[in-house]
Design an enzyme around this catalytic site. Structure first.
Site, short mmCIF file in Angstrom:
data_model
loop_
_atom_site.label_atom_id
_atom_site.label_comp_id
_atom_site.label_asym_id
_atom_site.label_seq_id
_atom_site.Cartn_x
_atom_site.Cartn_y
_atom_site.Cartn_z
N HIS A 1 0.57 -1.29 0.07
CA HIS A 1 -0.06 -0.14 0.23
C HIS A 1 1.20 1.59 0.10
O HIS A 1 0.44 2.12 -1.04
CB HIS A 1 -0.98 -0.32 0.98
CG HIS A 1 -2.26 -0.74 0.66
ND1 HIS A 1 -3.43 -0.88 -0.15
CD2 HIS A 1 -2.09 -2.46 1.24
CE1 HIS A 1 -3.39 -1.70 0.02
NE2 HIS A 1 -2.73 -2.87 0.36
N GLU A 19 -8.87 -12.82 -5.93
CA GLU A 19 -7.63 -12.65 -5.02
C GLU A 19 -7.27 -14.05 -4.93
O GLU A 19 -5.59 -13.68 -4.20
CB GLU A 19 -7.01 -11.57 -4.71
CG GLU A 19 -8.60 -11.19 -3.56
CD GLU A 19 -8.50 -9.79 -3.24
OE1 GLU A 19 -7.76 -8.84 -3.58
OE2 GLU A 19 -9.53 -9.47 -2.66
N CYS A 64 -8.41 -5.34 -11.35
CA CYS A 64 -8.06 -3.84 -10.40
C CYS A 64 -6.83 -3.78 -9.30
O CYS A 64 -6.82 -2.93 -8.64
CB CYS A 64 -9.38 -2.97 -9.32
SG CYS A 64 -9.55 -4.51 -8.46
N ARG A 124 -11.33 1.55 -2.16
CA ARG A 124 -11.42 0.60 -1.45
C ARG A 124 -11.80 1.50 0.18
O ARG A 124 -11.21 2.17 0.08
CB ARG A 124 -10.17 0.86 -1.53
CG ARG A 124 -9.64 0.50 -2.72
CD ARG A 124 -7.72 -0.34 -1.87
NE ARG A 124 -7.01 -0.76 -2.28
CZ ARG A 124 -5.75 -1.20 -3.93
NH1 ARG A 124 -6.51 0.22 -3.96
NH2 ARG A 124 -5.63 -1.05 -4.34
N ARG A 155 3.14 -9.90 0.37
CA ARG A 155 3.64 -8.43 -0.97
C ARG A 155 3.99 -7.59 -0.29
O ARG A 155 4.32 -5.82 -1.03
CB ARG A 155 1.74 -7.95 -1.14
CG ARG A 155 1.39 -7.99 -0.31
CD ARG A 155 -0.52 -7.57 -1.10
NE ARG A 155 -0.48 -5.98 -0.93
CZ ARG A 155 -1.85 -6.03 -1.85
NH1 ARG A 155 -3.34 -6.64 -0.83
NH2 ARG A 155 -2.29 -4.43 -1.57
N ARG A 165 -16.45 -1.63 -2.68
CA ARG A 165 -15.64 -3.20 -2.34
C ARG A 165 -16.46 -2.50 -0.58
O ARG A 165 -15.92 -1.74 -0.39
CB ARG A 165 -13.97 -3.19 -2.35
CG ARG A 165 -14.08 -4.57 -1.64
CD ARG A 165 -12.49 -4.07 -2.45
NE ARG A 165 -11.59 -4.04 -1.53
CZ ARG A 165 -10.27 -3.83 -1.72
NH1 ARG A 165 -9.37 -4.47 -2.14
NH2 ARG A 165 -9.52 -3.00 -0.53
N ASN A 199 -2.58 -7.87 -6.84
CA ASN A 199 -1.80 -7.67 -5.66
C ASN A 199 -2.00 -8.50 -4.72
O ASN A 199 -1.08 -9.60 -4.29
CB ASN A 199 -1.59 -6.26 -4.84
CG ASN A 199 -2.43 -5.58 -5.79
OD1 ASN A 199 -1.73 -5.15 -7.03
ND2 ASN A 199 -3.02 -4.35 -5.14
N ASP A 200 -2.94 -9.05 -4.43
CA ASP A 200 -3.07 -9.97 -3.85
C ASP A 200 -2.87 -11.44 -4.25
O ASP A 200 -1.96 -12.29 -3.46
CB ASP A 200 -4.59 -10.27 -2.53
CG ASP A 200 -4.43 -9.28 -1.55
OD1 ASP A 200 -3.31 -9.91 -1.07
OD2 ASP A 200 -5.35 -8.74 -1.24
C1 PEP Z 1 -5.61 -6.60 -4.70
O1 PEP Z 1 -5.04 -7.29 -3.92
O2 PEP Z 1 -5.21 -6.43 -6.08
C2 PEP Z 1 -6.00 -5.57 -4.77
C3 PEP Z 1 -6.49 -4.63 -5.78
O3 PEP Z 1 -6.79 -5.30 -3.75
P1 PEP Z 1 -6.04 -4.85 -2.70
O4 PEP Z 1 -4.62 -3.77 -2.95
O5 PEP Z 1 -6.07 -3.41 -1.95
O6 PEP Z 1 -5.81 -5.40 -1.25
MG MG Z 2 -6.70 -7.01 -2.24
#
Ligand code: PEP
Ligand code: MG
Length: 543
Positions: A187, A405, A476, A280, A439, A316, A428-429
């Site tokens: 993040h 994810e 996303c 988010r 991550r 979300r 990402n996840d």
């Molecule tokens: C992801 O995991 O790719 C995602 C978009 O959600 P976040 O990054 O908020 O976990």
């Molecule tokens: Mg995620």
């Protein structure tokens, strides 16, 4: 930094040079076991230390306006609060504690009382913690913890930053950000990008760098010692885009924004986002000690939806846990929070929290006039997806989907698509769980590279399932923010791309130069590659 040159993972575009300011490490708790013999002398250290902290905060308050000034003045008043000082002095005298330990313990009493009071009072507990750490640091001769207030534009160097720290950065003062830890999808990276601050993460050795000035390239990940002058530069290529995601052959792919606050939403709308692919909601409540009421949530969502009247917005539901702790949703301590009760899983035990959120989303959708859908994070099975869709519909929200994810969800895409209106891939996840690589951890950042062919192969499977059903499938995660990778995703069957506002123009402009045929060729090449570098080369070839 022997050769005065390091490299990490460039996660937020742009280049900047300037003086270094280091973010002090979190203070360890002063040891409880130490005792002092001269209690009178030890107690006398506390008041001057607290006064120095209060004075410094007041000085800083004079340099800013509005909310920032009010916050600093309040914090200064807390530092000079005679009751905190007196109770710390008493602990030294009565229990022979060191001054630092006494301040820590005295503050803890206030913190616990505020937390027990709940609501607004509990949120103030954070301020007391801040004051406590500043006074303890002063007593121990250490730099004040957290992101310092910057007097002039600087390059920030840190081990890593909490989301709340990064969210509070002032882009006019922070030239660039370099962290020793963190990954390309952490993040810190996402927020740096949304603030438009060039950033390099996973830059091993940066904490040991002793120089005073750095040149940071957020595109290549190169970090080197510089001459101290302040310089900034964008990526060099100024792309332009008309706000419609369309390939040169006329194929439409919606280009949407990822947002977490009203400021993000404004920025996304201004940059031309056709809507929002990921709102988010947890980012609205990072500081909340208690679950916000339905009315508070409705107001928070309305503020984000406002710029998107009549446009599609995917909201979300709360995705708390692991790297995004929410005080009011935190589960009992878990050995592996990323694998624990997070995302939608929280709602299985406490469905009433989800229902209240859905009620607020439905109300905000109505009042804002945005075309709102909802989606759930961290869904693992088709049964979970069906459970969520049912609750969304009961709340009056007609369009409901889920994020993919978790690898099991990707492998069950066909079954999931039978019960949802759409899916959105959180790369990402998904990367984190496919590669069993945290991550946020710099040491495994290379595995979280969204160009990893194994990740692309899983996305391809989801794309095929979606194409077969005719239902939309978006991406996303941060993968969508890379213009070349966006083309590969289109070649894999993705129908919308959602990203931070800083990436919208470059992705939108890239789409206008390509066609579905070229995207499919690029995708085929990337899927067959053995590693991320070769995947990139293969995707570039047909372009
Ligand atoms: C992801 O995991 O790719 C995602 C978009 O959600 P976040 O990054 O908020 O976990
Ligand atoms: Mg995620």
């Amino acid at each position: 930094m022997s050769s005065a040159r390091l490299s990490g993972v460039g996660v937020s575009s742009g280049r900047a040079t300037g003086p270094v300011v280091r973010v002090a490490e979190a203070l360890p708790e002063p040891p409880a076991g130490l005792r002092t013999a001269d209690t009178k002398m030890e107690a006398s250290l506390i008041r001057p230390a607290a006064e120095v902290v209060a004075q410094r905060l007041m000085e800083r308050a004079k340099t800013v306006e509005g909310d920032a000034r009010a916050v600093l003045e309040t914090t200064a008043a807390m530092a000079g609060d005679p009751s905190l000082i007196k109770s710390a002095e008493k602990l030294v005298v009565d229990q022979s504690l060191t001054a630092a330990r006494a301040v820590h313990q005295a503050a803890q009493k206030f913190i616990s009382a505020l937390q027990a009071a709940g609501g607004y009072m509990a949120e103030r507990a954070r301020d007391v913690q801040d004051v406590r750490d500043r006074v303890v640091a002063e007593l121990l001769g250490l730099p004040a913890p957290g992101v310092p207030d910057l007097a002039s534009p600087s390059v920030l160097v840190a081990r890593d930053l909490a989301p709340a720290d990064t969210a509070g950065l002032d882009p006019s003062k922070v030239l660039a950000l370099v962290t020793e830890e963190g990954g390309p999808t952490s993040h810190t990276a996402i927020l740096a990008r949304s603030l438009g601050i060039p950033a390099v993460v996973a830059c091993r050795g940066i904490l040991a760098f002793e120089g005073t000035s750095l040149d940071v390239d957020g595109d290549t990940g190169q970090v080197r010692e510089s001459d101290g002058k302040v310089r900034t530069a964008g990526t060099g290529k100024k792309a332009s885009w008309n706000g419609v995601g369309v390939l040169k052959d006329g194929h439409r792919v919606k280009v949407l924004g990822n947002v977490g606050s009203p400021a993000d939403a404004q920025a996304a709308a201004q940059a031309g986002a056709e809507g929002v692919g990921l709102f988010r909601t947890e980012f609205c409540f990072l500081d909340a000690a208690e679950e916000p009421t339905v009315a508070e949530q409705t107001a928070a969502y309305e503020a984000v939806l406002a710029p998107f009247k009549g446009k599609p917005v995917v909201v979300r539901t709360l995705d708390a846990g692991a790297d995004k702790p929410l005080a009011f949703l935190n589960p009992a301590p878990e050995p592996n929070p990323a694998l624990g009760v997070r995302g939608l899983r929280v709602a299985f035990d406490r469905p009433e929290i989800l229902d209240r959120q859905l009620e607020a989303i439905a109300a905000a959708a109505k009042s804002s006039g945005a075309d709102v859908s909802v989606m759930a994070p961290m869904v693992a099975t088709a049964a979970e997806a069906a459970w969520f869709v049912d609750r969304a519909r009961k709340a009056g929200i007609q369009r409901a989907g889920v994020m993919v994810e978790v690898p099991s969800a990707a492998l069950s895409a066909k079954e999931i698509l039978q019960v949802v209106d759409f899916i959105s891939i959180g790369t990402n996840d998904l990367a984190q769980y496919v590669f069993a690589a945290d991550r946020q951890l710099g040491g495994v950042a290379a595995l979280n590279d969204p160009w990893q062919p194994a990740l692309l192969r899983l996305i391809a499977q989801v794309g095929e399932a979606a194409t077969a059903t005719g239902k939309p499938v978006g991406v996303c995660g941060e993968a969508a923010a890379d213009p070349l990778l966006a083309c590969v995703l289109i070649g894999l069957g993705i129908t919308s791309l959602s990203m931070n506002h800083t990436a919208l123009t470059s992705v939108g402009a890239k789409l206008a130069t390509t066609s579905v045929d070229i995207c499919q060729l690029a995708a085929r090449g990337a899927l067959a590659a053995g590693d991320p570098g070769s995947a990139k080369l293969a995707a570039r070839a047909p372009h």
